[in-house]
Design a protein around this motif. Structure first.
Motif, PDB file in Angstrom:
ATOM      1  N   ARG B 168      10.645   6.471  -4.784  1.00 24.57           N
ATOM      2  CA  ARG B 168      10.368   5.394  -5.754  1.00 24.57           C
ATOM      3  C   ARG B 168       9.692   4.203  -5.060  1.00 24.57           C
ATOM      4  N   PRO B 169       8.532   4.471  -4.442  1.00 28.01           N
ATOM      5  CA  PRO B 169       7.862   3.406  -3.689  1.00 28.01           C
ATOM      6  C   PRO B 169       7.173   2.418  -4.634  1.00 28.01           C
ATOM      7  N   GLU B 170       6.863   1.243  -4.107  1.00 27.58           N
ATOM      8  CA  GLU B 170       6.143   0.259  -4.916  1.00 27.58           C
ATOM      9  C   GLU B 170       4.683   0.652  -5.047  1.00 27.58           C
ATOM     10  N   ILE B 171       4.192   1.373  -4.064  1.00 22.97           N
ATOM     11  CA  ILE B 171       2.763   1.688  -4.073  1.00 22.97           C
ATOM     12  C   ILE B 171       2.525   3.106  -3.526  1.00 22.97           C
ATOM     13  N   ILE B 172       1.583   3.787  -4.169  1.00 22.34           N
ATOM     14  CA  ILE B 172       1.186   5.099  -3.647  1.00 22.34           C
ATOM     15  C   ILE B 172      -0.226   4.974  -3.101  1.00 22.34           C
ATOM     16  N   LEU B 173      -0.403   5.404  -1.863  1.00 20.88           N
ATOM     17  CA  LEU B 173      -1.726   5.372  -1.241  1.00 20.88           C
ATOM     18  C   LEU B 173      -2.230   6.806  -1.178  1.00 20.88           C
ATOM     19  N   ALA B 174      -3.335   7.062  -1.882  1.00 17.77           N
ATOM     20  CA  ALA B 174      -3.841   8.433  -1.958  1.00 17.77           C
ATOM     21  C   ALA B 174      -5.214   8.488  -1.301  1.00 17.77           C
ATOM     22  N   ASP B 175      -5.312   9.284  -0.253  1.00 14.95           N
ATOM     23  CA  ASP B 175      -6.575   9.392   0.490  1.00 14.95           C
ATOM     24  C   ASP B 175      -7.314  10.644   0.030  1.00 14.95           C
ATOM     25  N   GLU B 176      -8.310  10.443  -0.828  1.00 12.22           N
ATOM     26  CA  GLU B 176      -9.087  11.539  -1.405  1.00 12.22           C
ATOM     27  C   GLU B 176      -8.182  12.691  -1.867  1.00 12.22           C
ATOM     28  N   PRO B 177      -7.304  12.425  -2.805  1.00 10.75           N
ATOM     29  CA  PRO B 177      -6.323  13.443  -3.192  1.00 10.75           C
ATOM     30  C   PRO B 177      -6.940  14.668  -3.867  1.00 10.75           C
TER      31      PRO B 177
END
Lengths: 417, 230
Positions: B168-177
């Motif tokens: 349940r993170p505050e932010i999702i970082l997606a690198d070229e998903p």
């Protein structure tokens, strides 16, 4: 978390079977050799029958007469031990016996080589033999020089053809007939202060018990009331020895009498090294043995370090992911060490099984008479300690290297799924 | 149910990242200023080598800038110890990588549970429960016992998204998903991310090469040669 680590460890082992085989072989073979040696050591000087209470026992087995230029060393004589050891007040009991020798018994035309030992009655109280039948000879039998004997099972089988029901029968040793009063389980020849095939009253021996010289062919075994009494007994004996007159022998003037009451380990080392100074050389021996053991473990440990480092490169993606999701360096070191310990404990278990097989072969080979080498609690503990030392030795550096991998680099270099 | 984008989650000020080798100095990022607000879906675009992934690594606290400040919860990250940074990554950030980075030797369920292994106070039972919930969200409840190698690319990325969600993170970082997926699967993953953002209010920053996907997000940041151009 531990379960997850172990799952990974198991999968990693299965993934690279060849490397796993090489690692496990290195570990288990090394540990097998160490465990065989340790088991032999434990069965020689550890608390085993008949020296079960080894922490309460002291042994006097060498006596040195020092003079300028040369020294005379041998076992102490019966009269020396009778005069200076028997009256000691601190021990609970004192036993005097011969240092052991060999003899021949004839059975018809068949010759039977036997190891004999002449002892007093206290011998059976100080030590704990396993009697299968009968009893030890007692004080009055010793005083009266009664021709009675205690024999071991092997002698009973070889002499009478049976290991049971031999009480009251006679065994002829050096032309003298002894009546068997007791039958004990075999004692391994490695137990050098108690081992024999046949034990007889010391008063029936050819040893001249009235010989007034200090040097002879006997030993004394002292039983302390409790392990804490050992230093007090040693002090009392040292005082008595200091007060004993230095003998003259054939016009030679000796400077000093050197004789010590020592633990089974020290006495065994002294017997082997023939050292008659205050230091029997146990510390030196232990240092050499531990050094050699570490050296012996170093090569397979280095091999494992190498394999582990190459494995890390394989797993850089996993390391990157774990770091990205919050694993600290410490957690990663812990994970890798646990994985490595899992491997080395597995190797330790294999080594233990191989050592058991090797000891079984050694027992069956007849190389050392009546050996009963095996795996006991102490050897098992030894295997555990050696495996952990091995695991830490080979795991720390790769684990540290793993934890220092930069997350971004680790993710870039990782193999993709 | 979307949060008003006012609360800053991450703030980057005057960020520079320079890679220095013995002979060459490469400026990967040059004076980048950027604030990500709670509930936003931001995409980052630009040609290869323009610094997109570097920027994402910095935002994910996996790397340190050469100069400039990154603030999490209005506190500059240089004031955090390594251990605290690891804790922040665990609590506040979820990563989704182009090449999934699932652990081959673990099942789908074990892979998804991974972030919670590093969170104190969460027992095995709760971990399992939350992993099942996360897998349910990405539509993979039926694949919990599978290993990554038994899944399609799209399914693997769904597992990776579930792993990013579980904490349940505050932010999702997606690198070229969607970079490694065909267009159909790419759309599926994009729909999943949009759903998470719109229905659950999850803040997402996504690096992409796909204009069409970028247009579906609220805000687009363009990078060129390490500098912000839009």
């Amino acid at each position: 978390m531990l379960l997850s680590y172990l799952k990974i460890a198991w999968k990693v082992l299965l993934r690279r079977k060849f490397f796993t085989f090489i690692s496990l072989f290195g570990i288990s073979f090394t540990l097998m050799i160490l465990l065989v040696l340790y088991a032999m050591f434990d069965f020689t000087v550890g608390p085993q029958t008949p020296e079960k209470r080894v922490d309460r026992l002291l042994f006097i087995n060498r006596l040195g007469l020092a003079m300028p230029g040369s020294d005379a060393t041998s076992n102490p004589s019966y009269s020396f031990l009778e005069r200076y050891v028997r009256p000691l007040r601190t021990p609970e009991k004192v036993s005097i016996s011969t240092a052991g020798g060999s003899t021949v018994a004839y059975l018809g035309n068949n010759r039977l080589d036997l190891d004999e030992r002449f002892t007093d009655a206290e011998f059976w109280q100080v030590l704990d033999f396993d009697f299968v039948e009968g009893r030890p000879y007692n004080e009055s039998e010793v005083r009266a020089a009664t021709r009675v004997a205690v024999i071991n099972e092997s002698t009973s089988r070889n002499y009478f053809g049976t290991a049971r029901g031999v009480l009251g029968r006679f065994v002829e040793i050096d032309g003298v007939r002894y009546r068997v009063v007791g039958l004990v389980r075999d004692v391994p020849a490695t137990r050098r202060f108690s081992y024999a095939d046949v034990w007889m009253p010391i008063t029936t021996s050819a040893e001249d018990i009235r010989n007034p010289d200090y040097l002879g062919s006997c030993i004394a075994i002292l039983l302390a009331r409790r392990p804490a009494d050992i230093p007090a007994i040693q002090r009392e004996f040292a005082q008595v020895v200091a007060g004993a007159p230095v003998p003259k022998l054939g016009g030679m003037a000796f400077k000093e009498v050197r004789v010590y009451a020592e633990s089974l380990l020290t006495a065994t080392v002294r017997d082997e090294s023939n050292e008659h100074g205050a230091d029997a050389g146990v510390g030196r021996l232990v240092g050499i043995v531990v050094g050699l053991a570490l050296l012996f473990m170093l090569l397979p440990a280095l091999n494992l370090v190498n394999i582990n480092v190459s494995r890390i490169l394989d797993r850089s993606s996993e390391i990157g992911v774990r770091k990205a999701f919050g694993a600290t360096s410490g957690t990663l070191i812990g994970q890798f060490l646990i994985e490595n310990l899992f491997l080395t404990l597995l190797g330790g278990l294999l080594g233990l099984a191989m050592a058991a097989g090797m000891l079984h072969l050694l027992n069956g080979s007849g190389l050392i008479a009546h050996t009963q080498f095996g795996i006991n609690g102490r050897v098992f503990l030894g295997a555990l300690v050696a495996s952990v030392v091995f695991g830490v030795l080979s795991g720390v550096y790769p684990a540290y290297k793993m934890s220092k991998l930069h997350a971004v680099q680790a993710l870039k270099g990782g193999t993709n799924v | 149910m979307k949060a008003t984008p006012l609360t800053p989650v991450l703030r980057l000020s005057e960020i520079e990242k320079v890679y220095q080798t013995r002979d060459i100095e490469t400026v990967a990022l040059n004076r980048v200023n950027l604030t990500i607000y709670k509930g936003e879906f931001v995409s980052i675009m630009g040609p290869s080598g323009c610094g997109k992934s570097t920027l994402l690594s910095l935002m994910g606290l996996l790397d340190e800038p050469t100069s400039g400040t990154i603030e999490v919860n209005s506190r500059p990250v240089e004031s955090y110890s390594d251990k605290e940074l690891a804790g922040l990554r665990n609590l506040k950030i979820g990563f989704v990588f182009q090449s999934y980075h699932l652990i081959n030797d673990l099942t789908v369920l074990d892979n998804v549970e991974l972030p919670l292994l590093y969170r104190p106070g969460i027992g095995g039972k709760e971990r399992r429960q939350r992993a099942l919930e996360a897998l349910d969200k990405v539509g993979l409840s039926a694949r919990t016992g599978h290993f990554p190698s038994q899944l399609s690319g799209g399914q693997r990325q769904r597992v990776a998204i579930a792993r990013a969600l579980i904490g349940r993170p505050e932010i999702i970082l997606a690198d070229e998903p969607t970079g490694n997926l065909d267009s159909v699967m790419g759309e599926e993953i994009m729909a999943l991310l949009l759903g998470l953002n719109q229905q659950e209010g999850t803040t997402i920053v996504m690096v992409t090469h796909d204009e069409q996907q970028a247009r579906q997000t609220e805000r687009l940041i363009r990078l060129f040669d390490g500098s912000q151009v839009g």
